[in-house]
Structure formats: C-alpha cells, structure tokens
Scaffold this active site. Structure first.
Site, PDB file in Angstrom:
ATOM      1  N   ASP A   1      38.007  46.818  38.860  1.00 49.23           N
ATOM      2  CA  ASP A   1      38.069  46.930  40.224  1.00 49.23           C
ATOM      3  C   ASP A   1      37.862  48.307  40.573  1.00 49.23           C
ATOM      4  O   ASP A   1      37.207  48.668  41.723  1.00 49.23           O
ATOM      5  CB  ASP A   1      39.193  46.105  40.884  1.00 49.23           C
TER       6      ASP A   1
ATOM      7  N   HIS B   1      43.666  46.711  40.265  1.00 54.82           N
ATOM      8  CA  HIS B   1      44.140  46.256  41.795  1.00 54.82           C
ATOM      9  C   HIS B   1      45.374  45.722  41.426  1.00 54.82           C
ATOM     10  O   HIS B   1      46.371  45.519  42.492  1.00 54.82           O
ATOM     11  CB  HIS B   1      43.186  45.625  42.182  1.00 54.82           C
TER      12      HIS B   1
ATOM     13  N   HIS C   1      41.537  42.403  33.677  1.00 53.04           N
ATOM     14  CA  HIS C   1      42.337  42.091  35.033  1.00 53.04           C
ATOM     15  C   HIS C   1      42.332  40.410  34.880  1.00 53.04           C
ATOM     16  O   HIS C   1      41.403  39.974  34.736  1.00 53.04           O
ATOM     17  CB  HIS C   1      41.744  42.726  36.142  1.00 53.04           C
TER      18      HIS C   1
ATOM     19  N   ASP D   1      38.593  36.259  39.955  1.00 50.47           N
ATOM     20  CA  ASP D   1      37.136  36.733  40.158  1.00 50.47           C
ATOM     21  C   ASP D   1      36.721  37.363  38.749  1.00 50.47           C
ATOM     22  O   ASP D   1      35.388  37.487  38.635  1.00 50.47           O
ATOM     23  CB  ASP D   1      36.931  37.916  41.490  1.00 50.47           C
TER      24      ASP D   1
ATOM     25  N   HIS E   1      32.573  44.998  40.232  1.00 51.28           N
ATOM     26  CA  HIS E   1      32.009  44.639  41.422  1.00 51.28           C
ATOM     27  C   HIS E   1      30.992  45.831  41.854  1.00 51.28           C
ATOM     28  O   HIS E   1      31.299  46.968  41.862  1.00 51.28           O
ATOM     29  CB  HIS E   1      33.007  44.597  42.728  1.00 51.28           C
TER      30      HIS E   1
ATOM     31  N   TYR F   1      35.927  49.002  50.671  1.00 49.37           N
ATOM     32  CA  TYR F   1      36.615  48.458  49.341  1.00 49.37           C
ATOM     33  C   TYR F   1      37.970  49.446  49.109  1.00 49.37           C
ATOM     34  O   TYR F   1      39.102  48.659  49.286  1.00 49.37           O
ATOM     35  CB  TYR F   1      35.795  48.425  48.184  1.00 49.37           C
TER      36      TYR F   1
ATOM     37  N   GLU G   1      42.817  38.549  37.865  1.00 47.77           N
ATOM     38  CA  GLU G   1      42.533  38.032  38.914  1.00 47.77           C
ATOM     39  C   GLU G   1      41.157  37.166  38.740  1.00 47.77           C
ATOM     40  O   GLU G   1      40.449  37.400  38.013  1.00 47.77           O
ATOM     41  CB  GLU G   1      42.260  38.968  39.924  1.00 47.77           C
TER      42      GLU G   1
ATOM     43  N   HIS H   1      38.857  36.880  48.651  1.00 49.25           N
ATOM     44  CA  HIS H   1      40.385  36.866  48.954  1.00 49.25           C
ATOM     45  C   HIS H   1      40.500  35.809  49.867  1.00 49.25           C
ATOM     46  O   HIS H   1      41.119  36.188  50.896  1.00 49.25           O
ATOM     47  CB  HIS H   1      41.071  38.145  49.515  1.00 49.25           C
TER      48      HIS H   1
END
Ligand code: FEO
Length: 395
Positions: free
Chosen positions: A165, A146, A79, A83, A226, A193, A81, A23
C-alpha cells in the site's frame, strides 16, 4: 495480461477502471484503481500478492495462461487485506501446498478472513529468501502501513522494493509506470491516498522511513500494490512521504459548511473575503459539504493550516453532514491544524458551540469561541463575518 517490468519481473495484476468507491463507500476513487500483483521468475518462481476477490477467477485464469501454476515456488502476501489477498482462495485451490510468506499478523488476518490453514511461513524484518541466480528477497515489516500485518519485500540485484500500500494511489492506468502518466493526476491521487488512509500513521511512517533509508538499500524501482510503478526517480515519492509525514500543511485555509436557507453560506463567503483581505497570499477555498466529495475535502484539510467549519443550528445541534465530516477528521488524527466555527441560528443557537467541542475532540486547535449570527446576516453582521475572517487569517 502479463506486462514486463524487467526481464525477470512482470506485473500480473488487474486494472479496475470502473471502481468508484473503495473500502465499501468510505473512499471515492474517481479514477479507478489497480491491484498490482507481481511474478518473479528466477530459479524460483515467486508470486507477490494477488488481486481483489471479484477478480479472483480472472486473475488465476490469466496467471495459468502465463505459467504452469504448479511451478510457483513461493507466494508472498505483503498484506492480508482483501484487495491484495482476494484471489488466494481460488489460487490455493489449485496449488494448496505452496508456502505463503507473510508476517505473523498476516497469518491472523488471512486465517480470519478465509478460514484456511494454508502453508504459512512467518517472516520478520531482515529475514531473507533465496530465489536463485544470486538473488534474494528481503522482508521488512511495515506494521500499520496499512494494517498491523503489512510488510514490504525487497528484491536484491534488481533493487525493486515491493512496497504494497505504501507509495500507492487509487489510479487506473494501462501505462504501468510513473513517467508515463499525467503528473498532476498522479500526485493528486498519491496525496489523496496519503491524506485519507495513511495520515493517522504518520509518526510510525516517519520511523519506518528512517529505518528503510538506514538500510541503505539501492532502490531502482518501487512497485506498489495500487497505481503506478515508480521507476523514474522512485525516491521522489519517498521524499514526498517524508514531507507529508511531518505534519504537512500549505498556506491554505479551507472553509467547509452546510446550510439550510443560505445564511451560513453567506457567512462562509464573507469569512473567505475577510481572510483574503487580511492575507492576500493565503489560498482560501470554500466548500458546500453535501455538494462535495468528502475524500477530496479531506485532501484539502490535509493541505490546510486552518479549517473553518460552519453549520446552522438544527434540533439544538448541527447538521449531520458536518458532524459526520468532523468524525472523519477525528479518525485521521491530524496534527498541528487550527480550526474555527461559525453558523446561523433562529432560536436556540447551539451549533457553533457544538462544532467547537467536536473540533477540539478531533485534536484541532480552536482559535476562539467562533462566530454566531441570528437569522439571516444583515449588512452589519456580514461586515462582522468579514472581520471574523480577518481574525482567522491572523490567528
Ligand atoms: Fe490496498 Fe490496505 O490494502
């Protein structure tokens, strides 16, 4: 490099051993991370999520060595995002018409980031996708876990929950599975996390966990996006989340301070001594804020029942390290935590009042007006700081 999870399901992600911040620079990743992507090869071939954009070309090349990319029938984007979606542009250049299954919000986040009108197929909770051999993918929206666009995907018969996530950790490992890694590292990184990313969404998470558990789906494997894949007692991390989502705290008091000429540091030490005298069972920890990692400190705040913040008065206010840290705490919306303030001053002495105001604004319960000391604390003031520590322990 493809790694087998079950005969029909493989990991095709990226282990990022070098990652030290995530992030941007908001989240420290002392142990690296992984971007987990999965390939399901039944009658239909399905790719679940991709990897962070710096690894996009590597990801697509590796995938092309394993399968003919044209054979991918469906892409699941749990998701948006970057990543997890970062390799989509490179992949979609090769297979532009392949349908991407995702939530309505993920269409927004993917379009917003990549400005492409890919073949989006919007799904919502309970929607199913037949992938042949009697198996289905079932989608479960996971809004705020998330992002508002998040979802999980469940593979029937193999009983694998691709949770994205949720239940993940920033933890690089070549070992893939939860039973093959250091358990202390694993649970520390899982908690860090949760504390740094998911805490604000605990209320939503409680409802979502109830909803998922009520579906009564057998879960043999939780394949996160992750860190490790939970195959050994996967419900252990679900149970941890249930604990963590319910205003989690341990019998711990954490003192966090910054100091200019060590007066506030001396107060911190005496307050800690007082806490220990009043309650020998409580775990007391002291951190000099600029010498500490703020995300590790947030993990300590997460574990604490009381947080004690200290700063000397500086420019009629407080040191920016303390102000920034409380801002971080505020954003995470911790519940059910007590707080206290302390600090030295030479002239005007506003620091304690400022800290209390910020802590209150951050949603913590202030136990009193705090402890102030003018100039360096002498023995008498040190004794009073110790007494203040005893008061905090009893609060
Ligand atoms: Fe791992 Fe919210 O992305």
């Amino acid at each position: 490099m493809k790694k087998e999870i079950k005969s029909n399901v493989s990991w095709v992600g990226k282990v990022d051993w070098e990652l030290r911040h995530f992030h941007g620079h908001e989240y420290s990743t002392h142990k690296g991370s992984t971007y987990n992507s999965y390939l399901i090869q039944e009658e239909k071939t399905v790719l679940i999520d991709t990897v962070w954009s710096p690894f996009a070309e590597e990801f697509v090349e590796n995938l092309a060595k394993e399968i003919d990319l044209q054979k991918i029938d469906y892409i699941i984007a749990n998701h948006g995002e970057v990543d997890h979606s970062g390799a989509l542009p490179a992949l979609m250049e090769r297979i532009p018409d392949t349908p991407i299954y995702c939530t309505a919000n993920a269409v927004k986040s993917l379009k917003g980031q990549y400005h492409q009108d890919w073949n989006f197929q919007v799904v919502k909770t309970g929607d199913k996708l037949d992938i042949g051999n009697g198996k289905e993918l079932i989608f479960v929206e996971m809004a705020m876990l998330h992002w508002p666009d998040s979802m999980a995907t469940y593979l029937t018969k193999d009983n694998i929950l691709f949770s994205n996530d949720a239940f993940g950790q920033h933890y690089a490992t070549e070992s893939l599975f939860n039973d093959l890694v250091d358990q202390c590292d694993l649970f520390y990184e899982s908690m860090k996390y949760y504390a740094n990313i998911l805490v604000p969404f605990s209320q939503i998470l409680r409802r979502k966990l109830d909803e998922v558990l009520a579906l009564n789906l057998p879960i043999d494997i939780i394949a996160t996006s992750h860190g490790v894949i939970w195959r050994d007692n996967p419900m252990q991390i679900v149970n941890k989340y249930v604990e963590w989502a319910n205003d989690y705290q341990e019998n711990q008091i954490t003192i966090i301070y910054d100091t200019m000429w060590n007066g506030t540091k001396r107060l911190a030490e005496k307050i800690a001594e007082g806490i220990g005298l009043a309650d020998p069972d409580v775990v007391v920890k002291i951190y000099n804020l600029p010498k500490s990692d703020v995300n590790d400190l947030i993990t300590e705040v997460f574990k604490s029942k009381t947080v004690v913040l200290g700063s000397p008065t500086f420019s009629n206010s407080i040191l920016h390290s303390v102000a920034g840290f409380i801002q971080l705490v505020k954003g995470l919306k911790f519940k059910n935590k007590k707080a206290a303030a302390f600090g030295c001053y030479g002239w005007s002495g506003e620091a304690v009042k400022v800290i209390n105001g910020l802590l209150k604004d951050a949603g913590l319960h202030i136990i009193d007006d705090g402890f102030r000391n003018q100039w360096n604390p002498d023995e008498d003031q040190q004794a009073k700081a110790l007494e203040y520590g005893m008061k905090i322990a009893k609060a």
